[in-house]
Design a protein around this motif. Structure first.
Motif, PDB file in Angstrom:
ATOM      1  N   MET A   1      -0.182   3.309  -8.940  1.00 35.63           N
ATOM      2  CA  MET A   1      -0.738   2.015  -8.597  1.00 35.63           C
ATOM      3  C   MET A   1      -0.379   1.699  -7.160  1.00 35.63           C
ATOM      4  SD  MET A   1      -2.304  -0.676  -9.428  1.00 35.63           S
ATOM      5  CE  MET A   1      -2.602  -2.022  -8.354  1.00 35.63           C
ATOM      6  N   ILE A   2      -1.405   1.417  -6.373  1.00 38.24           N
ATOM      7  CA  ILE A   2      -1.205   1.075  -4.967  1.00 38.24           C
ATOM      8  C   ILE A   2      -1.913  -0.250  -4.697  1.00 38.24           C
ATOM      9  CG2 ILE A   2      -1.505   1.799  -2.575  1.00 38.24           C
ATOM     10  CD1 ILE A   2      -1.997   4.655  -3.732  1.00 38.24           C
ATOM     11  N   THR A   3      -1.178  -1.221  -4.213  1.00 41.44           N
ATOM     12  CA  THR A   3      -1.814  -2.481  -3.835  1.00 41.44           C
ATOM     13  C   THR A   3      -2.368  -2.340  -2.424  1.00 41.44           C
ATOM     14  OG1 THR A   3       0.235  -3.455  -2.972  1.00 41.44           O
ATOM     15  CG2 THR A   3      -0.264  -3.850  -5.296  1.00 41.44           C
ATOM     16  N   GLY A   4      -3.564  -2.876  -2.223  1.00 38.96           N
ATOM     17  CA  GLY A   4      -4.173  -2.873  -0.892  1.00 38.96           C
ATOM     18  C   GLY A   4      -4.560  -1.486  -0.402  1.00 38.96           C
ATOM     19  N   ALA A   5      -5.201  -0.682  -1.260  1.00 35.61           N
ATOM     20  CA  ALA A   5      -5.490   0.708  -0.876  1.00 35.61           C
ATOM     21  C   ALA A   5      -6.956   0.978  -0.577  1.00 35.61           C
ATOM     22  CB  ALA A   5      -5.013   1.646  -1.985  1.00 35.61           C
ATOM     23  N   ARG A   6      -7.734  -0.052  -0.309  1.00 37.34           N
ATOM     24  CA  ARG A   6      -9.144   0.215  -0.026  1.00 37.34           C
ATOM     25  C   ARG A   6      -9.360   0.709   1.396  1.00 37.34           C
ATOM     26  NH1 ARG A   6      -9.889  -5.166   1.791  1.00 37.34           N
ATOM     27  NH2 ARG A   6     -11.844  -5.389   2.919  1.00 37.34           N
ATOM     28  N   ARG A   7      -8.354   0.524   2.266  1.00 42.72           N
ATOM     29  CA  ARG A   7      -8.475   1.002   3.639  1.00 42.72           C
ATOM     30  C   ARG A   7      -7.082   1.149   4.254  1.00 42.72           C
ATOM     31  NH1 ARG A   7      -8.594  -3.532   7.310  1.00 42.72           N
ATOM     32  NH2 ARG A   7      -8.402  -5.441   6.123  1.00 42.72           N
ATOM     33  N   GLY A   8      -7.020   1.683   5.424  1.00 41.85           N
ATOM     34  CA  GLY A   8      -5.786   1.754   6.201  1.00 41.85           C
ATOM     35  C   GLY A   8      -4.669   2.583   5.573  1.00 41.85           C
ATOM     36  N   ILE A   9      -3.454   2.090   5.740  1.00 44.29           N
ATOM     37  CA  ILE A   9      -2.265   2.795   5.268  1.00 44.29           C
ATOM     38  C   ILE A   9      -2.307   2.999   3.758  1.00 44.29           C
ATOM     39  CG2 ILE A   9       0.246   2.634   5.004  1.00 44.29           C
ATOM     40  CD1 ILE A   9       0.241   1.141   7.741  1.00 44.29           C
ATOM     41  N   GLY A  10      -2.727   1.981   3.018  1.00 47.23           N
ATOM     42  CA  GLY A  10      -2.794   2.099   1.560  1.00 47.23           C
ATOM     43  C   GLY A  10      -3.722   3.214   1.112  1.00 47.23           C
ATOM     44  N   ARG A  11      -4.878   3.315   1.758  1.00 44.14           N
ATOM     45  CA  ARG A  11      -5.817   4.382   1.411  1.00 44.14           C
ATOM     46  C   ARG A  11      -5.231   5.741   1.757  1.00 44.14           C
ATOM     47  NH1 ARG A  11     -11.958   4.057   3.281  1.00 44.14           N
ATOM     48  NH2 ARG A  11     -11.097   4.494   5.327  1.00 44.14           N
ATOM     49  N   ALA A  12      -4.557   5.866   2.892  1.00 45.30           N
ATOM     50  CA  ALA A  12      -3.930   7.128   3.276  1.00 45.30           C
ATOM     51  C   ALA A  12      -2.845   7.526   2.280  1.00 45.30           C
ATOM     52  CB  ALA A  12      -3.347   7.020   4.685  1.00 45.30           C
ATOM     53  N   ILE A  13      -2.080   6.566   1.804  1.00 42.30           N
ATOM     54  CA  ILE A  13      -1.074   6.837   0.774  1.00 42.30           C
ATOM     55  C   ILE A  13      -1.771   7.338  -0.485  1.00 42.30           C
ATOM     56  CG2 ILE A  13       0.616   5.780  -0.785  1.00 42.30           C
ATOM     57  CD1 ILE A  13       1.274   3.844   1.590  1.00 42.30           C
ATOM     58  N   GLY A  14      -2.872   6.688  -0.859  1.00 46.09           N
ATOM     59  CA  GLY A  14      -3.625   7.098  -2.038  1.00 46.09           C
ATOM     60  C   GLY A  14      -4.136   8.515  -1.931  1.00 46.09           C
ATOM     61  N   VAL A  15      -4.685   8.875  -0.786  1.00 46.63           N
ATOM     62  CA  VAL A  15      -5.199  10.228  -0.583  1.00 46.63           C
ATOM     63  C   VAL A  15      -4.055  11.244  -0.692  1.00 46.63           C
ATOM     64  CG1 VAL A  15      -6.238  11.793   1.106  1.00 46.63           C
ATOM     65  CG2 VAL A  15      -7.233   9.527   0.724  1.00 46.63           C
ATOM     66  N   ALA A  16      -2.915  10.937  -0.086  1.00 52.10           N
ATOM     67  CA  ALA A  16      -1.772  11.856  -0.166  1.00 52.10           C
ATOM     68  C   ALA A  16      -1.308  12.029  -1.608  1.00 52.10           C
ATOM     69  CB  ALA A  16      -0.629  11.344   0.709  1.00 52.10           C
ATOM     70  N   LEU A  17      -1.245  10.933  -2.355  1.00 51.87           N
ATOM     71  CA  LEU A  17      -0.826  11.026  -3.754  1.00 51.87           C
ATOM     72  C   LEU A  17      -1.873  11.746  -4.603  1.00 51.87           C
ATOM     73  CD1 LEU A  17       0.814   7.514  -4.229  1.00 51.87           C
ATOM     74  CD2 LEU A  17       1.968   9.744  -4.196  1.00 51.87           C
ATOM     75  N   ALA A  18      -3.148  11.527  -4.304  1.00 48.09           N
ATOM     76  CA  ALA A  18      -4.207  12.234  -5.030  1.00 48.09           C
ATOM     77  C   ALA A  18      -4.115  13.736  -4.768  1.00 48.09           C
ATOM     78  CB  ALA A  18      -5.580  11.697  -4.623  1.00 48.09           C
ATOM     79  N   PHE A  79       4.590   2.893  -8.338  1.00 46.35           N
ATOM     80  CA  PHE A  79       3.999   1.662  -7.819  1.00 46.35           C
ATOM     81  C   PHE A  79       4.273   1.591  -6.321  1.00 46.35           C
ATOM     82  CE2 PHE A  79       4.032  -2.763  -6.579  1.00 46.35           C
ATOM     83  CZ  PHE A  79       2.886  -3.248  -7.171  1.00 46.35           C
ATOM     84  N   VAL A  80       3.219   1.439  -5.527  1.00 49.80           N
ATOM     85  CA  VAL A  80       3.348   1.293  -4.077  1.00 49.80           C
ATOM     86  C   VAL A  80       2.892  -0.109  -3.705  1.00 49.80           C
ATOM     87  CG1 VAL A  80       2.622   2.145  -1.816  1.00 49.80           C
ATOM     88  CG2 VAL A  80       2.908   3.754  -3.722  1.00 49.80           C
ATOM     89  N   SER A  81       3.821  -0.896  -3.202  1.00 48.60           N
ATOM     90  CA  SER A  81       3.512  -2.265  -2.788  1.00 48.60           C
ATOM     91  C   SER A  81       3.122  -2.231  -1.310  1.00 48.60           C
ATOM     92  CB  SER A  81       4.740  -3.155  -2.999  1.00 48.60           C
ATOM     93  OG  SER A  81       4.452  -4.472  -2.613  1.00 48.60           O
ATOM     94  N   ASN A  82       1.812  -2.203  -1.066  1.00 47.16           N
ATOM     95  CA  ASN A  82       1.299  -2.037   0.284  1.00 47.16           C
ATOM     96  C   ASN A  82       0.520  -3.260   0.777  1.00 47.16           C
ATOM     97  OD1 ASN A  82       0.242  -0.381   2.667  1.00 47.16           O
ATOM     98  ND2 ASN A  82      -1.629  -0.920   1.596  1.00 47.16           N
ATOM     99  N   ALA A  83      -0.034  -4.057  -0.124  1.00 51.82           N
ATOM    100  CA  ALA A  83      -0.923  -5.156   0.280  1.00 51.82           C
ATOM    101  C   ALA A  83      -0.191  -6.167   1.147  1.00 51.82           C
ATOM    102  CB  ALA A  83      -1.493  -5.855  -0.941  1.00 51.82           C
ATOM    103  N   GLY A  84      -0.910  -6.700   2.081  1.00 55.45           N
ATOM    104  CA  GLY A  84      -0.333  -7.715   2.947  1.00 55.45           C
ATOM    105  C   GLY A  84      -1.371  -8.194   3.939  1.00 55.45           C
TER     106      GLY A  84
END
Length: 92
Positions: A1-18, A79-84
C-alpha cells in the motif's frame, strides 16, 4: 500500500516494488489520467495494481482503507506513507 502513488516519488516507489514482485494498492485523492498511467506502469511489471481512492486527511476512515486493501489484494505486507502536499509558503 502506497499513499500518493499516482505520480512522482510515490509512483517510482510503486514501480520499484512491482519490479520486486509486489502487488500494489495505491491511494490518492484524485482520479485522473495519472492514475491510468501509474496503473499501466505497475501492471507492466506483471503485478496486480489497484487504486483505492482516498483522502489521507480522513483519519477516521483509515481502518476502512486497510480493510479495502486486504479485501482487494488479500493481505497487506508493506505500507509506504508518501502522500503529502508541498509547502504553501517556504519558511527558509
Amino acid at each position: 500500500m502506497i499513499t500518493g502513488a499516482r505520480r512522482g516519488i510515490g509512483r517510482a516507489i510503486g514501480v520499484a516494488l512491482a519490479k520486486a514482485g509486489h502487488d500494489i494498492a495505491f491511494s490518492d485523492i484524485a482520479e485522473d489520467e495519472a492514475v491510468a498511467e501509474a496503473t499501466k506502469l505497475l501492471q507492466v511489471e506483471g503485478t496486480r495494481a489497484r487504486l483505492v481512492r482516498y483522502d489521507v486527511e480522513a483519519v477516521a476512515s483509515h481502518a476502512g482503507l486497510m480493510a479495502e486493501v486486504k479485501t482487494t489484494l488479500g493481505r497487506l505486507d508493506l505500507f509506504v506513507s508518501n502522500a503529502g502536499i508541498g509547502a504553501p509558503v517556504r519558511g527558509d
